[in-house]
Design a protein around this motif. Structure first.
Motif, PDB file in Angstrom:
ATOM      1  N   UNK A 174      41.203   5.710 -23.509  1.00 27.34           N
ATOM      2  CA  UNK A 174      41.755   6.174 -22.233  1.00 27.34           C
ATOM      3  C   UNK A 174      41.965   7.686 -22.237  1.00 27.34           C
ATOM      4  N   UNK A 175      42.494   8.216 -23.344  1.00 31.20           N
ATOM      5  CA  UNK A 175      42.730   9.657 -23.399  1.00 31.20           C
ATOM      6  C   UNK A 175      41.409  10.421 -23.429  1.00 31.20           C
ATOM      7  N   UNK A 176      40.409   9.921 -24.132  1.00 31.90           N
ATOM      8  CA  UNK A 176      39.103  10.600 -24.169  1.00 31.90           C
ATOM      9  C   UNK A 176      38.540  10.737 -22.752  1.00 31.90           C
ATOM     10  N   UNK A 177      38.668   9.686 -21.956  1.00 32.76           N
ATOM     11  CA  UNK A 177      38.204   9.754 -20.564  1.00 32.76           C
ATOM     12  C   UNK A 177      38.995  10.800 -19.784  1.00 32.76           C
ATOM     13  N   UNK A 178      40.297  10.820 -19.965  1.00 38.84           N
ATOM     14  CA  UNK A 178      41.140  11.795 -19.261  1.00 38.84           C
ATOM     15  C   UNK A 178      40.784  13.219 -19.671  1.00 38.84           C
ATOM     16  N   UNK A 179      40.528  13.438 -20.956  1.00 38.58           N
ATOM     17  CA  UNK A 179      40.197  14.786 -21.428  1.00 38.58           C
ATOM     18  C   UNK A 179      38.885  15.273 -20.829  1.00 38.58           C
ATOM     19  N   UNK A 180      37.933  14.391 -20.685  1.00 39.48           N
ATOM     20  CA  UNK A 180      36.655  14.795 -20.098  1.00 39.48           C
ATOM     21  C   UNK A 180      36.812  15.225 -18.646  1.00 39.48           C
TER      22      UNK A 180
END
Length: 189
Positions: A174-180
């Motif tokens: 979830x955080x990887x998606x948000x960071x992108x």
């Protein structure tokens, strides 16, 4: 990318090589990450600490020389670590902790009691800071690059179990998606 297990160096183990570090550093710069504390990531780490019940939670962006915790939650009270060292800060050498292994392996790492694993028990965080358990997962972007890690740690052994593993993996994804979404101005959601 292959994973070579750490090589013994006396009592301590050498951290694995990080061939992607230069490309990761460029990617993190484009995302505006990796060298400044991020209030949103501090809040994220705080939520992760609450969900897992761990006193430490981090969003870590390692490079070839060091690790940088852009998101950090530590126990309140400013407790000193063993040996009088200050509490874990935002920057640590790569040989401290287990996140470099998560980055090299490209998969989650569960250590319920780090002293049960000879290859990890000699880590400086065990002796100098008293860390006894660790749970971490890689932050992998849509291109397949490992941007960093999401992790929690405790001063006592912890039975993280399957639930802990699923929590850390889901949280990392979830955080990887948000960071992108930072590239398009969409972070935080």
């Amino acid at each position: 990318m292959s994973y070579d297990p750490p090589r013994p160096a006396g009592r301590l183990l050498l951290t694995p090589d990080d061939e992607e570090a230069p490309a990761r550093a460029r990617r993190l710069r484009r995302l505006g990450l990796g060298d400044q504390p991020e209030p949103d990531l501090d809040a994220f780490a705080g939520q992760l600490a609450e969900v897992t019940g761990a006193p430490y939670a981090m969003v870590n962006f390692p490079d070839r020389e060091r690790q940088f915790y852009a998101g950090l939650r530590t126990p309140p009270g400013g407790r000193e670590a063993r040996g009088g060292k200050p509490e874990v800060g935002r920057r640590l050498a790569r040989e401290y902790g287990w996140c470099p292994y998560v980055v090299a392996r490209r998969k989650a790492l569960v250590l319920e009691d780090v002293r049960d694993y000879p290859r990890f028990a000699g880590n400086p965080l065990v002796d100098e800071y008293g860390i006894r358990s660790y749970l971490g997962a890689p932050l992998i972007d849509a291109s397949g690059m490992v941007l960093g890690t999401v992790c929690v740690a405790d001063l006592a052994p912890r039975p993280w179990g399957k639930a802990g593993l699923e929590t850390i993996k889901t949280t990392a994804a979830e955080l990887a998606e948000r960071l992108e979404r930072r590239e398009t101005g969409g972070f935080p959601p």
